[in-house]
Design a protein around this motif. Structure first.
Motif, PDB file in Angstrom:
ATOM      1  N   GLU A 124       0.817  -1.209   0.000  1.00  0.00           N
ATOM      2  CA  GLU A 124       0.000   0.000   0.000  1.00  0.00           C
ATOM      3  C   GLU A 124       0.853   1.262   0.000  1.00  0.00           C
ATOM      4  O   GLU A 124       0.490   2.270  -0.592  1.00  0.00           O
ATOM      5  CB  GLU A 124      -0.919  -0.001   1.228  1.00  0.00           C
ATOM      6  N   ARG A 125       1.998   1.195   0.643  1.00  0.00           N
ATOM      7  CA  ARG A 125       2.832   2.386   0.782  1.00  0.00           C
ATOM      8  C   ARG A 125       3.627   2.710  -0.474  1.00  0.00           C
ATOM      9  O   ARG A 125       3.773   3.871  -0.845  1.00  0.00           O
ATOM     10  CB  ARG A 125       3.788   2.198   1.965  1.00  0.00           C
ATOM     11  N   ASP A 126       4.174   1.696  -1.146  1.00  0.00           N
ATOM     12  CA  ASP A 126       5.063   1.925  -2.287  1.00  0.00           C
ATOM     13  C   ASP A 126       4.482   1.489  -3.629  1.00  0.00           C
ATOM     14  O   ASP A 126       5.015   1.850  -4.682  1.00  0.00           O
ATOM     15  CB  ASP A 126       6.389   1.173  -2.086  1.00  0.00           C
ATOM     16  N   GLY A 127       3.428   0.690  -3.589  1.00  0.00           N
ATOM     17  CA  GLY A 127       2.923   0.056  -4.796  1.00  0.00           C
ATOM     18  C   GLY A 127       2.747   0.942  -6.012  1.00  0.00           C
ATOM     19  O   GLY A 127       3.199   0.596  -7.109  1.00  0.00           O
ATOM     20  N   PRO A 128       2.090   2.116  -5.890  1.00  0.00           N
ATOM     21  CA  PRO A 128       1.823   2.936  -7.080  1.00  0.00           C
ATOM     22  C   PRO A 128       3.070   3.501  -7.753  1.00  0.00           C
ATOM     23  O   PRO A 128       3.016   3.912  -8.912  1.00  0.00           O
ATOM     24  CB  PRO A 128       0.949   4.075  -6.523  1.00  0.00           C
ATOM     25  N   GLU A 129       4.193   3.537  -7.042  1.00  0.00           N
ATOM     26  CA  GLU A 129       5.361   4.245  -7.561  1.00  0.00           C
ATOM     27  C   GLU A 129       5.908   3.650  -8.853  1.00  0.00           C
ATOM     28  O   GLU A 129       6.233   4.381  -9.795  1.00  0.00           O
ATOM     29  CB  GLU A 129       6.472   4.286  -6.512  1.00  0.00           C
ATOM     30  N   LEU A 130       6.024   2.337  -8.923  1.00  0.00           N
ATOM     31  CA  LEU A 130       6.632   1.721 -10.095  1.00  0.00           C
ATOM     32  C   LEU A 130       5.828   2.017 -11.356  1.00  0.00           C
ATOM     33  O   LEU A 130       6.398   2.336 -12.406  1.00  0.00           O
ATOM     34  CB  LEU A 130       6.769   0.210  -9.892  1.00  0.00           C
ATOM     35  N   TYR A 131       4.508   1.937 -11.261  1.00  0.00           N
ATOM     36  CA  TYR A 131       3.683   2.208 -12.435  1.00  0.00           C
ATOM     37  C   TYR A 131       3.857   3.655 -12.899  1.00  0.00           C
ATOM     38  O   TYR A 131       4.000   3.925 -14.100  1.00  0.00           O
ATOM     39  CB  TYR A 131       2.210   1.938 -12.129  1.00  0.00           C
ATOM     40  N   ALA A 132       3.869   4.601 -11.954  1.00  0.00           N
ATOM     41  CA  ALA A 132       4.031   6.012 -12.311  1.00  0.00           C
ATOM     42  C   ALA A 132       5.388   6.262 -12.963  1.00  0.00           C
ATOM     43  O   ALA A 132       5.492   6.970 -13.976  1.00  0.00           O
ATOM     44  CB  ALA A 132       3.871   6.887 -11.072  1.00  0.00           C
ATOM     45  N   PHE A 208      -2.190  12.173 -10.190  1.00  0.00           N
ATOM     46  CA  PHE A 208      -1.978  13.063  -9.050  1.00  0.00           C
ATOM     47  C   PHE A 208      -0.769  12.535  -8.285  1.00  0.00           C
ATOM     48  O   PHE A 208      -0.468  11.342  -8.323  1.00  0.00           O
ATOM     49  CB  PHE A 208      -3.217  13.125  -8.146  1.00  0.00           C
ATOM     50  N   HIS A 209      -0.051  13.427  -7.610  1.00  0.00           N
ATOM     51  CA  HIS A 209       1.147  13.018  -6.871  1.00  0.00           C
ATOM     52  C   HIS A 209       0.778  12.468  -5.501  1.00  0.00           C
ATOM     53  O   HIS A 209       1.240  11.401  -5.098  1.00  0.00           O
ATOM     54  CB  HIS A 209       2.112  14.197  -6.730  1.00  0.00           C
ATOM     55  N   GLY A 210      -0.019  13.208  -4.757  1.00  0.00           N
ATOM     56  CA  GLY A 210      -0.524  12.712  -3.483  1.00  0.00           C
ATOM     57  C   GLY A 210       0.298  13.034  -2.255  1.00  0.00           C
ATOM     58  O   GLY A 210      -0.166  12.837  -1.135  1.00  0.00           O
ATOM     59  N   ASP A 211       1.523  13.520  -2.429  1.00  0.00           N
ATOM     60  CA  ASP A 211       2.354  13.845  -1.258  1.00  0.00           C
ATOM     61  C   ASP A 211       3.313  14.979  -1.614  1.00  0.00           C
ATOM     62  O   ASP A 211       4.532  14.825  -1.591  1.00  0.00           O
ATOM     63  CB  ASP A 211       3.125  12.611  -0.793  1.00  0.00           C
ATOM     64  N   ILE A 212       2.743  16.120  -1.940  1.00  0.00           N
ATOM     65  CA  ILE A 212       3.532  17.279  -2.346  1.00  0.00           C
ATOM     66  C   ILE A 212       4.154  17.958  -1.127  1.00  0.00           C
ATOM     67  O   ILE A 212       3.456  18.354  -0.192  1.00  0.00           O
ATOM     68  CB  ILE A 212       2.647  18.306  -3.088  1.00  0.00           C
ATOM     69  N   HIS A 213       5.471  18.083  -1.117  1.00  0.00           N
ATOM     70  CA  HIS A 213       6.186  18.895  -0.125  1.00  0.00           C
ATOM     71  C   HIS A 213       7.593  19.130  -0.648  1.00  0.00           C
ATOM     72  O   HIS A 213       8.024  18.515  -1.639  1.00  0.00           O
ATOM     73  CB  HIS A 213       6.190  18.240   1.261  1.00  0.00           C
ATOM     74  N   SER A 214       8.336  20.022  -0.004  1.00  0.00           N
ATOM     75  CA  SER A 214       9.637  20.440  -0.530  1.00  0.00           C
ATOM     76  C   SER A 214      10.644  19.302  -0.608  1.00  0.00           C
ATOM     77  O   SER A 214      11.553  19.327  -1.438  1.00  0.00           O
ATOM     78  CB  SER A 214      10.210  21.583   0.312  1.00  0.00           C
ATOM     79  N   LYS A 259      17.545  21.403 -14.068  1.00  0.00           N
ATOM     80  CA  LYS A 259      16.171  20.924 -14.173  1.00  0.00           C
ATOM     81  C   LYS A 259      15.770  20.323 -12.837  1.00  0.00           C
ATOM     82  O   LYS A 259      16.549  19.610 -12.201  1.00  0.00           O
ATOM     83  CB  LYS A 259      16.028  19.878 -15.279  1.00  0.00           C
ATOM     84  N   TYR A 260      14.546  20.624 -12.417  1.00  0.00           N
ATOM     85  CA  TYR A 260      14.019  20.122 -11.155  1.00  0.00           C
ATOM     86  C   TYR A 260      13.046  18.982 -11.426  1.00  0.00           C
ATOM     87  O   TYR A 260      12.345  18.972 -12.441  1.00  0.00           O
ATOM     88  CB  TYR A 260      13.322  21.249 -10.383  1.00  0.00           C
ATOM     89  N   TYR A 261      13.018  18.018 -10.499  1.00  0.00           N
ATOM     90  CA  TYR A 261      12.205  16.819 -10.691  1.00  0.00           C
ATOM     91  C   TYR A 261      11.337  16.534  -9.469  1.00  0.00           C
ATOM     92  O   TYR A 261      11.736  16.787  -8.326  1.00  0.00           O
ATOM     93  CB  TYR A 261      13.106  15.601 -10.928  1.00  0.00           C
ATOM     94  N   TRP A 262      10.177  15.970  -9.736  1.00  0.00           N
ATOM     95  CA  TRP A 262       9.330  15.423  -8.683  1.00  0.00           C
ATOM     96  C   TRP A 262       9.740  13.979  -8.435  1.00  0.00           C
ATOM     97  O   TRP A 262      10.007  13.234  -9.378  1.00  0.00           O
ATOM     98  CB  TRP A 262       7.856  15.473  -9.089  1.00  0.00           C
ATOM     99  N   ILE A 263       9.795  13.588  -7.162  1.00  0.00           N
ATOM    100  CA  ILE A 263      10.161  12.222  -6.801  1.00  0.00           C
ATOM    101  C   ILE A 263       9.099  11.636  -5.869  1.00  0.00           C
ATOM    102  O   ILE A 263       8.160  12.328  -5.474  1.00  0.00           O
ATOM    103  CB  ILE A 263      11.536  12.174  -6.100  1.00  0.00           C
ATOM    104  N   ASP A 264       9.268  10.382  -5.503  1.00  0.00           N
ATOM    105  CA  ASP A 264       8.447   9.691  -4.506  1.00  0.00           C
ATOM    106  C   ASP A 264       6.975   9.634  -4.911  1.00  0.00           C
ATOM    107  O   ASP A 264       6.152  10.433  -4.459  1.00  0.00           O
ATOM    108  CB  ASP A 264       8.595  10.357  -3.137  1.00  0.00           C
ATOM    109  N   PHE A 265       6.646   8.641  -5.721  1.00  0.00           N
ATOM    110  CA  PHE A 265       5.284   8.497  -6.228  1.00  0.00           C
ATOM    111  C   PHE A 265       4.509   7.393  -5.512  1.00  0.00           C
ATOM    112  O   PHE A 265       3.577   6.820  -6.064  1.00  0.00           O
ATOM    113  CB  PHE A 265       5.329   8.228  -7.736  1.00  0.00           C
ATOM    114  N   GLY A 266       4.898   7.111  -4.273  1.00  0.00           N
ATOM    115  CA  GLY A 266       4.219   6.064  -3.519  1.00  0.00           C
ATOM    116  C   GLY A 266       2.779   6.378  -3.165  1.00  0.00           C
ATOM    117  O   GLY A 266       2.004   5.477  -2.840  1.00  0.00           O
ATOM    118  N   SER A 267       2.407   7.658  -3.205  1.00  0.00           N
ATOM    119  CA  SER A 267       1.028   8.056  -2.893  1.00  0.00           C
ATOM    120  C   SER A 267       0.274   8.501  -4.139  1.00  0.00           C
ATOM    121  O   SER A 267      -0.814   9.064  -4.039  1.00  0.00           O
ATOM    122  CB  SER A 267       1.031   9.204  -1.871  1.00  0.00           C
ATOM    123  N   SER A 268       0.862   8.269  -5.306  1.00  0.00           N
ATOM    124  CA  SER A 268       0.279   8.766  -6.553  1.00  0.00           C
ATOM    125  C   SER A 268      -0.814   7.838  -7.080  1.00  0.00           C
ATOM    126  O   SER A 268      -1.059   6.752  -6.548  1.00  0.00           O
ATOM    127  CB  SER A 268       1.371   8.923  -7.611  1.00  0.00           C
TER     128      SER A 268
END
Length: 321
Positions: A124-132, A208-214, A259-268
């Protein structure tokens, strides 16, 4: 600024820590792996932790796959200070792993590129990340200038480590975007515009990302640091102090835009439809409709925008005090 501070403090009061792993989960962490009893450690008190021993066990399999860990995690490692007058705290290989034991920096042997490795499990915590990651790293999307999702460089598994992780994800080694500091307003403006552009791109693909923070925004540092930087920089304050004292060669963002990147898609997640709603989940910034007591579904795309706005306001406030 008082209105901004009030807005941030109000939002922060609604922020809640991540939920604990669901009861009954059988996913193991690195600390749960069975390891042989340790003999007297010549590297003490800077010896390997249990989590670090797990990475050391992956040293040879990773080399056969084309990746090399830092000297500290290689088979048979002995601290470079042992038997010398050198201080352990001044030695590169005394730097321990960060708090997140499932990630590790490494080097791709074929070209010397610095990479990040991340243990992934279909939970549940990491599952969505690989697909994204696979979706945004597709050849038809990975080179889109509006795509600011960290690319997936490689993905593989080791049968002997299935109890620990199902896949090992390989990404480029990015760097905390706050170091080095911005020198001009134009640099900060570029950061904000890219963060917004990247989120807009995700949303345009119904993600959607689901966990936006710096902490989930990073930068590609290769042009700023032509000779590279230490792989543990992002999680070692001691290393940051040392880098400042020694003056690691670097350039400015004005000379070499990054270039800046978004990371950590576990909540996406990817949702399609006129009125996409999801159940309340975990996030650093929680909008009012995600109240911890509420079970009402909410719009995750609007929540992303809300969280990004507060993230930028928080960083602006901290930079001006």
């Amino acid at each position: 600024m008082s209105e901004i501070r009030h807005l941030i403090e109000t939002a922060a009061s609604r922020a809640h820590p991540r939920r604990l792993r669901p009861e009954g989960s059988t996913v193991q962490t690195t600390q749960e792996v069975s390891l042989p009893a340790a003999e007297e450690d010549v590297n003490a008190p800077y010896g390997l932790s249990r989590a670090e021993q797990t990475w050391q066990l992956l040293d040879k399999p990773l080399q056969r796959t084309g990746y090399r860990l830092r000297p500290r995690y290689r088979t048979g490692w002995v601290g470079s200070w042992v038997g010398t007058n050198k201080k352990a705290e001044d030695s590169e290989d005394s730097i321990r792993i960060g708090r997140v034991a499932t990630i590790m920096d490494a080097v791709r042997i074929s070209d010397g590129a610095q990479v990040l490795m991340k243990m992934w499990n279909p939970n549940e915590r990491d599952g969505p990340e690989l697909y994204a990651l696979e979706y945004f790293s597709h050849p038809s999307r990975v080179n889109d200038p509006c795509n600011h999702c960290v690319p997936l460089l490689d993905c593989f598994s080791f049968p002997s480590a299935q109890r620990l992780f199902k896949e090992l994800l390989v990404e480029p080694l990015l760097r905390d975007w706050r170091y080095p500091d911005f020198f001009m307003v134009a640099e900060a403006l570029s950061f904000m515009l890219q963060a917004i552009e990247g989120l807009e791109y995700m949303h345009s693909h119904s993600f959607f990302h689901g966990d936006i923070h710096s902490g989930n925004i990073m930068m590609d540092p290769k042009d700023l640091f032509p000779k590279g930087f230490h792989g543990a920089f992002n999680w070692s304050w001691r290393l940051r102090m040392r880098e400042n004292l020694k003056g690691v060669p670097s350039r400015t963002r004005l000379q070499f835009p990054v270039k800046y990147y978004w990371i950590d898609f576990g909540s996406s997640g990817q949702l399609k439809g006129e009125n996409p709603l999801v159940a309340s989940g975990w996030a650093a910034w929680r909008p009012p409709e995600m109240d911890v007591e509420s079970e009402e579904p909410y719009d995750p795309f609007k929540a992303d925008v809300y969280a990004l706005g507060l993230t930028l306001l928080t960083e602006i406030q901290e930079a001006t005090y």
